[in-house]
Motif scaffolding. Sequence first.
Motif, PDB file in Angstrom:
ATOM      1  N   ASN A 169       0.804  -1.034  -0.013  1.00 31.74           N
ATOM      2  CA  ASN A 169      -0.115  -0.067   0.138  1.00 31.74           C
ATOM      3  C   ASN A 169       0.757   1.286  -0.060  1.00 31.74           C
ATOM      4  OD1 ASN A 169       0.841   0.363   2.543  1.00 31.74           O
ATOM      5  ND2 ASN A 169      -1.169  -0.341   3.544  1.00 31.74           N
ATOM      6  N   LYS A 170       0.405   2.448  -0.391  1.00 34.99           N
ATOM      7  CA  LYS A 170       1.008   3.691  -0.624  1.00 34.99           C
ATOM      8  C   LYS A 170       0.818   4.394   0.517  1.00 34.99           C
ATOM      9  CE  LYS A 170       2.645   2.342  -4.618  1.00 34.99           C
ATOM     10  NZ  LYS A 170       4.157   2.142  -4.681  1.00 34.99           N
ATOM     11  N   SER A 171       0.161   4.076   1.673  1.00 32.96           N
ATOM     12  CA  SER A 171       0.173   4.769   2.901  1.00 32.96           C
ATOM     13  C   SER A 171       1.233   4.986   3.660  1.00 32.96           C
ATOM     14  CB  SER A 171      -0.930   4.539   3.668  1.00 32.96           C
ATOM     15  OG  SER A 171      -0.679   2.990   4.214  1.00 32.96           O
ATOM     16  N   LYS A 172       1.492   5.986   4.545  1.00 34.81           N
ATOM     17  CA  LYS A 172       2.670   6.095   5.366  1.00 34.81           C
ATOM     18  C   LYS A 172       2.583   4.899   6.327  1.00 34.81           C
ATOM     19  CE  LYS A 172       3.691  10.342   6.590  1.00 34.81           C
ATOM     20  NZ  LYS A 172       3.758  11.559   7.531  1.00 34.81           N
ATOM     21  N   ILE A 173       3.808   4.474   6.692  1.00 38.20           N
ATOM     22  CA  ILE A 173       4.035   3.488   7.694  1.00 38.20           C
ATOM     23  C   ILE A 173       5.098   3.856   8.356  1.00 38.20           C
ATOM     24  CG2 ILE A 173       2.934   1.598   6.204  1.00 38.20           C
ATOM     25  CD1 ILE A 173       5.785   0.455   6.058  1.00 38.20           C
ATOM     26  N   ARG A 174       5.332   2.848   9.574  1.00 40.67           N
ATOM     27  CA  ARG A 174       6.364   2.742  10.413  1.00 40.67           C
ATOM     28  C   ARG A 174       7.086   1.849  10.687  1.00 40.67           C
ATOM     29  NH1 ARG A 174       4.970   6.609  15.873  1.00 40.67           N
ATOM     30  NH2 ARG A 174       4.826   8.426  14.681  1.00 40.67           N
ATOM     31  N   VAL A 175       8.336   1.590  10.335  1.00 42.14           N
ATOM     32  CA  VAL A 175       9.010   0.398  10.348  1.00 42.14           C
ATOM     33  C   VAL A 175      10.090   0.414  11.552  1.00 42.14           C
ATOM     34  CG1 VAL A 175      10.642  -1.210   8.863  1.00 42.14           C
ATOM     35  CG2 VAL A 175       8.842   0.073   7.794  1.00 42.14           C
ATOM     36  N   GLY A 176      10.057  -0.496  12.286  1.00 43.42           N
ATOM     37  CA  GLY A 176      10.773  -0.736  13.551  1.00 43.42           C
ATOM     38  C   GLY A 176      11.694  -1.967  13.493  1.00 43.42           C
ATOM     39  N   GLY A 177      12.900  -1.674  14.177  1.00 45.85           N
ATOM     40  CA  GLY A 177      13.731  -2.796  14.293  1.00 45.85           C
ATOM     41  C   GLY A 177      15.111  -2.353  14.724  1.00 45.85           C
ATOM     42  N   MET A 178      16.086  -3.282  14.458  1.00 49.71           N
ATOM     43  CA  MET A 178      17.536  -2.872  14.947  1.00 49.71           C
ATOM     44  C   MET A 178      18.393  -2.232  13.808  1.00 49.71           C
ATOM     45  SD  MET A 178      17.431  -3.832  18.048  1.00 49.71           S
ATOM     46  CE  MET A 178      19.059  -3.687  18.975  1.00 49.71           C
ATOM     47  N   VAL A 179      19.122  -1.351  13.920  1.00 51.68           N
ATOM     48  CA  VAL A 179      19.916  -0.900  12.603  1.00 51.68           C
ATOM     49  C   VAL A 179      20.946  -1.809  12.630  1.00 51.68           C
ATOM     50  CG1 VAL A 179      21.487   0.925  12.000  1.00 51.68           C
ATOM     51  CG2 VAL A 179      19.612   1.648  13.391  1.00 51.68           C
ATOM     52  N   LYS A 180      21.116  -2.330  11.355  1.00 51.44           N
ATOM     53  CA  LYS A 180      22.272  -3.623  11.128  1.00 51.44           C
ATOM     54  C   LYS A 180      23.496  -2.867  11.295  1.00 51.44           C
ATOM     55  CE  LYS A 180      23.254  -7.038   7.792  1.00 51.44           C
ATOM     56  NZ  LYS A 180      22.976  -7.488   6.490  1.00 51.44           N
ATOM     57  N   LYS A 181      24.438  -4.002  11.927  1.00 52.03           N
ATOM     58  CA  LYS A 181      25.901  -3.453  12.108  1.00 52.03           C
ATOM     59  C   LYS A 181      26.495  -3.114  10.827  1.00 52.03           C
ATOM     60  CE  LYS A 181      30.231  -4.693  14.626  1.00 52.03           C
ATOM     61  NZ  LYS A 181      30.691  -5.600  15.658  1.00 52.03           N
ATOM     62  N   ASN A 182      27.492  -2.072  10.356  1.00 53.15           N
ATOM     63  CA  ASN A 182      27.998  -1.781   9.563  1.00 53.15           C
ATOM     64  C   ASN A 182      27.152  -1.316   8.275  1.00 53.15           C
ATOM     65  OD1 ASN A 182      30.406  -2.323  10.842  1.00 53.15           O
ATOM     66  ND2 ASN A 182      30.653  -4.322  10.022  1.00 53.15           N
ATOM     67  N   SER A 183      26.139  -0.953   8.456  1.00 55.96           N
ATOM     68  CA  SER A 183      25.086  -0.614   7.251  1.00 55.96           C
ATOM     69  C   SER A 183      24.960   0.923   7.154  1.00 55.96           C
ATOM     70  CB  SER A 183      23.711  -1.264   7.562  1.00 55.96           C
ATOM     71  OG  SER A 183      23.016  -0.574   8.713  1.00 55.96           O
ATOM     72  N   ILE A 184      25.355   1.503   8.106  1.00 59.93           N
ATOM     73  CA  ILE A 184      25.061   3.086   7.966  1.00 59.93           C
ATOM     74  C   ILE A 184      25.936   3.590   7.049  1.00 59.93           C
ATOM     75  CG2 ILE A 184      25.105   5.380   9.195  1.00 59.93           C
ATOM     76  CD1 ILE A 184      24.448   3.783  11.820  1.00 59.93           C
ATOM     77  N   SER A 185      25.558   4.553   5.939  1.00 55.09           N
ATOM     78  CA  SER A 185      26.422   5.175   5.135  1.00 55.09           C
ATOM     79  C   SER A 185      25.924   6.660   4.934  1.00 55.09           C
ATOM     80  CB  SER A 185      26.596   4.521   3.795  1.00 55.09           C
ATOM     81  OG  SER A 185      25.296   4.482   3.116  1.00 55.09           O
ATOM     82  N   ILE A 186      26.972   7.383   4.939  1.00 58.35           N
ATOM     83  CA  ILE A 186      26.429   8.989   4.782  1.00 58.35           C
ATOM     84  C   ILE A 186      26.819   9.356   3.675  1.00 58.35           C
ATOM     85  CG2 ILE A 186      26.399  11.265   6.059  1.00 58.35           C
ATOM     86  CD1 ILE A 186      26.760   9.436   8.560  1.00 58.35           C
ATOM     87  N   ASN A 187      26.061   9.805   2.644  1.00 58.30           N
ATOM     88  CA  ASN A 187      26.295  10.732   1.536  1.00 58.30           C
ATOM     89  C   ASN A 187      25.868  12.157   1.570  1.00 58.30           C
ATOM     90  OD1 ASN A 187      27.274   8.189   0.772  1.00 58.30           O
ATOM     91  ND2 ASN A 187      25.368   7.665  -0.435  1.00 58.30           N
ATOM     92  N   SER A 188      26.774  13.085   1.649  1.00 56.25           N
ATOM     93  CA  SER A 188      26.366  14.387   1.594  1.00 56.25           C
ATOM     94  C   SER A 188      25.569  14.665   2.768  1.00 56.25           C
ATOM     95  CB  SER A 188      26.165  15.129   0.568  1.00 56.25           C
ATOM     96  OG  SER A 188      24.854  14.620  -0.126  1.00 56.25           O
TER      97      SER A 188
END
Length: 139
Positions: A51-70
């Motif tokens: 569906n195209k409605s707004k949702i909230r997804v919850g869980g844990m941030v996976k290790k070594n998955s964060i990447s910051i681009n500008s």
Amino acid sequence: MYGRKVKLRFLFVVIIFITLVLTVFLVLKSLEENVVYFQSPSEINSSIELNKSKIRVGGMVKKNSISINSNEINFIITDFKNEINVTFTGAVPNLFEEEKGVVAEGFLKDRNVLSASKILAKHDENYMPPEVKAALEDK
């Protein structure tokens, strides 16, 4: 058959009942538009329709998955069974880090990509602000 006093009381009760029903209906209708449902990556992966409605997804941030681009942050939310990629533009909360709980609110592009408009970092019940923790350690 009934006196005027009884008819007025009955009319008063009917008006109160109609007003109550109308008020409950309007409150529920307005909540329906503003409620955002919380789902895990497994629930999104197993759902039949996208569906195209707004949702909230919850869980844990996976290790070594964060990447910051500008000014864009990409990371993966996992529930240790399934994963979903998240893209977010903006400032993240101070508690946001790898292997910590997070809730991302936004719109699904497909089953594996969420375009987040808001990031909420979760903490456990043992959380203590760094200033308070440092003050307690000094004593």
